[in-house]
Motif scaffolding. Structure first.
Motif, PDB file in Angstrom:
ATOM      1  N   ALA A   1       0.835  -1.200   0.000  1.00 40.15           N
ATOM      2  CA  ALA A   1       0.000   0.000   0.000  1.00 40.15           C
ATOM      3  C   ALA A   1       0.871   1.251   0.000  1.00 40.15           C
ATOM      4  O   ALA A   1       0.541   2.253  -0.641  1.00 40.15           O
ATOM      5  CB  ALA A   1      -0.923   0.011   1.221  1.00 40.15           C
TER       6      ALA A   1
ATOM      7  N   ARG B   1      -4.847  -4.859  -6.111  1.00 39.31           N
ATOM      8  CA  ARG B   1      -3.540  -5.136  -6.696  1.00 39.31           C
ATOM      9  C   ARG B   1      -2.627  -5.812  -5.662  1.00 39.31           C
ATOM     10  O   ARG B   1      -1.899  -6.756  -5.965  1.00 39.31           O
ATOM     11  CB  ARG B   1      -2.931  -3.817  -7.166  1.00 39.31           C
ATOM     12  CG  ARG B   1      -1.623  -3.969  -7.894  1.00 39.31           C
ATOM     13  CD  ARG B   1      -1.840  -4.687  -9.205  1.00 39.31           C
ATOM     14  NE  ARG B   1      -0.571  -5.066  -9.787  1.00 39.31           N
ATOM     15  CZ  ARG B   1      -0.027  -4.437 -10.818  1.00 39.31           C
ATOM     16  NH1 ARG B   1      -0.645  -3.464 -11.397  1.00 39.31           N
ATOM     17  NH2 ARG B   1       1.142  -4.825 -11.268  1.00 39.31           N
TER      18      ARG B   1
ATOM     19  N   GLY C   1       1.761   2.657  -3.152  1.00 32.85           N
ATOM     20  CA  GLY C   1       0.665   3.201  -3.944  1.00 32.85           C
ATOM     21  C   GLY C   1      -0.168   2.139  -4.634  1.00 32.85           C
ATOM     22  O   GLY C   1      -0.823   2.422  -5.625  1.00 32.85           O
ATOM     23  N   ALA C   2      -0.142   0.897  -4.110  1.00 35.03           N
ATOM     24  CA  ALA C   2      -0.949  -0.158  -4.726  1.00 35.03           C
ATOM     25  C   ALA C   2      -2.359  -0.134  -4.146  1.00 35.03           C
ATOM     26  O   ALA C   2      -2.526   0.013  -2.941  1.00 35.03           O
ATOM     27  CB  ALA C   2      -0.311  -1.520  -4.488  1.00 35.03           C
ATOM     28  N   TYR C   3      -3.354  -0.260  -5.014  1.00 32.34           N
ATOM     29  CA  TYR C   3      -4.727  -0.388  -4.525  1.00 32.34           C
ATOM     30  C   TYR C   3      -4.896  -1.771  -3.914  1.00 32.34           C
ATOM     31  O   TYR C   3      -4.164  -2.707  -4.262  1.00 32.34           O
ATOM     32  CB  TYR C   3      -5.710  -0.188  -5.672  1.00 32.34           C
ATOM     33  CG  TYR C   3      -5.812   1.255  -6.102  1.00 32.34           C
ATOM     34  CD1 TYR C   3      -6.529   2.168  -5.336  1.00 32.34           C
ATOM     35  CD2 TYR C   3      -5.178   1.696  -7.255  1.00 32.34           C
ATOM     36  CE1 TYR C   3      -6.611   3.489  -5.715  1.00 32.34           C
ATOM     37  CE2 TYR C   3      -5.251   3.040  -7.640  1.00 32.34           C
ATOM     38  CZ  TYR C   3      -5.974   3.927  -6.862  1.00 32.34           C
ATOM     39  OH  TYR C   3      -6.042   5.241  -7.221  1.00 32.34           O
TER      40      TYR C   3
END
Lengths: 279, 279
Positions: free
Chosen positions: A166, A174, A169-171
């Motif tokens: 996270a 993902r 910047g991973a949703y």
């Protein structure tokens, strides 16, 4: 006095272990000795015979493989996704608590009840026994197993790994697909193997759904032969050729389940080595 | 590592840092992060009280303080990591490069992509060394093909890990040693070229040699990034940082040039803490 108590307790524990192991050894020995007697190349090449003549178990083996695979194909995605929901999305929600409770009940529900359930909602409605109904019954048994192992394995993935993903910047979806599933992969596969092992030996749910078939059949909409029911039927019969085949079938199932369990354990050991190797 | 009695001498070896007139909160570059009246709550519990400060670009700012003082919480506000957990909220104003990051309209995934974070425990992803570093680059589709390889290599070089892993880029990231894993995480974070690099006790789980290598890496990186580090290790704060903030019970007690904080603190609580009277 204390030493005596200690010794007595140890003796009891050893005795209990010995009895347990002896029973297991006796079962295995009976199975292997009778099973090998009935085992021949015909078992794998010919259909189940009428009483008194020679034959094999090919249609039953085929039916078991097909229905087990189909059951896993239907059941494991449901278990996998539900387990993912419990571990990743609704960890503390009231819905999750309810699902977990129901799942535990389902996990220990007698399989004959599941057979009756599918008989009611599928066989009665459709009007006849079918391989598909058998696969559905097996799927219902596989769901709680895969759900539980998936949830447990996902919970073992360190929270730090999710945070790190996270933080890049991973949703969440993902992170789930690229990080969490791969991290839990061998554990989830182990759960699938255990579910296969579990349903491949089930008799009761198939008795009410797929029934049995004396002949070769690949029609999913018709009754299909399968090892557990054939064993059940042949072992109770008065014909020696049927009884021999029942033993051979029992040996085949036991060996398959044993191999699956060993493979699952091997995968788990690899998983632990992987975890430990990081330190 | 460095005995505490030698810190002042060691500090003198560091190149002098320009001091902005009249404020203790100064560093090497212009202000990158501006915090005004920040309050933070875990449910009803206030963890940060009325924090205001500026953090300089191209400098290393360290936060020290006893456990539970709010220094990690402060870090988790800067990339809105706290938003992953329910019942945690921040009030006030936090500007990074002029943008108010607490605003509801901020895309947190995009924010976290620009504000890199390294955690206390190394968190290599379950993939190869190469893929670990490429993760953020692929995630935001900033590089592919030869450019991707180039960026991965550059990041690994900057994190002082390239020479150790260049022949094993296809090995699982989790098979590296603890210190290498942490430098892998640093490489993964700086590969996307963030504006700010946050480090939450990055060496707390590492041995002294690995710690030293990370500190050297940070020194090399400070010319490019705004680096904020939280540490329990006072010597580490004194060794690597230009500016140090001392936090206690959710408040920023004192912040200033590290050389001043560690030799002539203004507040008694700071003095008590750095001389080991509590904490």
């Amino acid at each position: 006095m204390r030493r005596f108590r200690n010794g007595a307790f140890l003796a009891l524990a050893v005795l209990a272990t010995t009895i347990g192991l002896a029973c297991l050894a006796a079962i295995l020995w009976t199975l292997v000795s009778h099973g090998f007697a009935g085992l021949s190349s015909q078992v794998f090449t010919q259909m189940t015979p009428p009483p008194g003549s020679r034959g094999g178990l090919l249609n039953a083996i085929y039916g078991s493989v097909v229905m087990t695979l189909l059951g896993i194909l239907i059941g494991s995605p449901i278990g996998l996704l539900a387990g993912t929901y419990l571990a990743e999305y609704g960890r503390r929600s009231p819905l999750s608590t309810t699902i977990r409770f129901i799942n535990d009940v389902l996990l220990s529900a007698p399989s004959i009840i599941i057979g009756l359930f599918v008989y009611q909602i599928v066989v009665v409605r459709v009007g006849h026994f079918s391989a598909l109904a058998g696969a559905i019954a097996l799927a219902v048994i596989a769901i709680p197993v895969t759900l539980r192992t998936t949830e447990d394995m996902l919970n073992l993935v360190p929270a730090g790994m999710k945070d790190a993903s996270a933080a890049l910047g991973a949703y969440p979806w993902r992170t789930l697909i690229s990080v969490i599933y791969p991290a839990a992969r061998s554990g989830i596969v182990t759960g699938l193997l255990l579910a296969i092992a579990r349903i491949s030996g089930e008799t009761a749910p198939l008795l009410f759904t797929a029934l049995n078939n004396q002949f070769w059949s690949t029609d999913l909409n018709a009754p299909m032969a399968n090892l557990p029911v054939v064993i059940f039927q042949f072992a109770l019969s008065p014909y020696t050729n049927w009884q021999d085949l029942a033993w051979a079938g029992a040996l085949i199932i036991t060996t398959t389940i044993l191999l699956l369990s060993i493979l699952a354990r091997f995968l788990l050991a690899m998983l632990q080595a992987q975890r430990g190797g990081g330190r | 590592m460095m005995p505490s009695s030698k810190i002042p001498k060691h500090l003198k070896l560091r190149p002098p840092v320009p001091v902005a007139q009249g404020t203790a909160e100064s560093g090497a570059g212009p202000a990158k992060i501006e915090i005004r009246s920040l309050n933070f709550y875990y449910g009803e519990v206030r963890a940060l009280s009325d924090i205001s400060m500026t953090i300089a670009d191209r400098a290393i700012t360290a936060f020290i303080g006893p456990s539970g003082c709010g220094k990690s919480t402060l870090l988790r506000v800067l990339n809105r990591m706290y938003a992953l957990y329910p019942h945690q909220r921040a009030e006030g104003e936090v500007r990074i490069g002029g943008e108010d990051i607490l605003s509801a309209t901020v895309d947190v995934a995009d924010l976290r992509y620009r504000i890199g974070m390294v955690f206390q425990r190394p968190t290599p992803f379950p993939m190869t060394v190469f893929e670990n570093v490429a993760f953020g680059l692929r995630l935001h589709a900033v590089a592919r093909g030869a450019e991707l390889h180039h960026r991965v290599e550059a990041a690994l070089r900057e994190a002082a890990l390239w020479d150790e892993v260049k022949d094993m880029l296809n090995k699982d990231g989790r098979s590296l040693s603890g210190g290498q894993q942490q430098r892998l995480c640093i490489a993964r974070t700086i590969a996307v070229n963030p504006d700010v690099l946050l480090l939450d006790e990055p060496t707390a789980a590492l041995d002294p040699i690995s710690t030293l290598r990370i500190e050297e890496t940070l020194q090399a990186l400070r010319e490019k990034f705004c680096i904020v580090i939280v540490t329990h290790n006072l010597q580490q704060a004194a060794r690597v940082s230009h500016v140090t903030g001392f936090m206690y019970m959710g408040e920023l007690v004192e912040m200033g040039l590290s050389s001043a904080i560690f030799t002539t603190p203004k507040d008694r609580r700071t003095d008590d803490y750095i001389t080991g009277r509590f904490g």
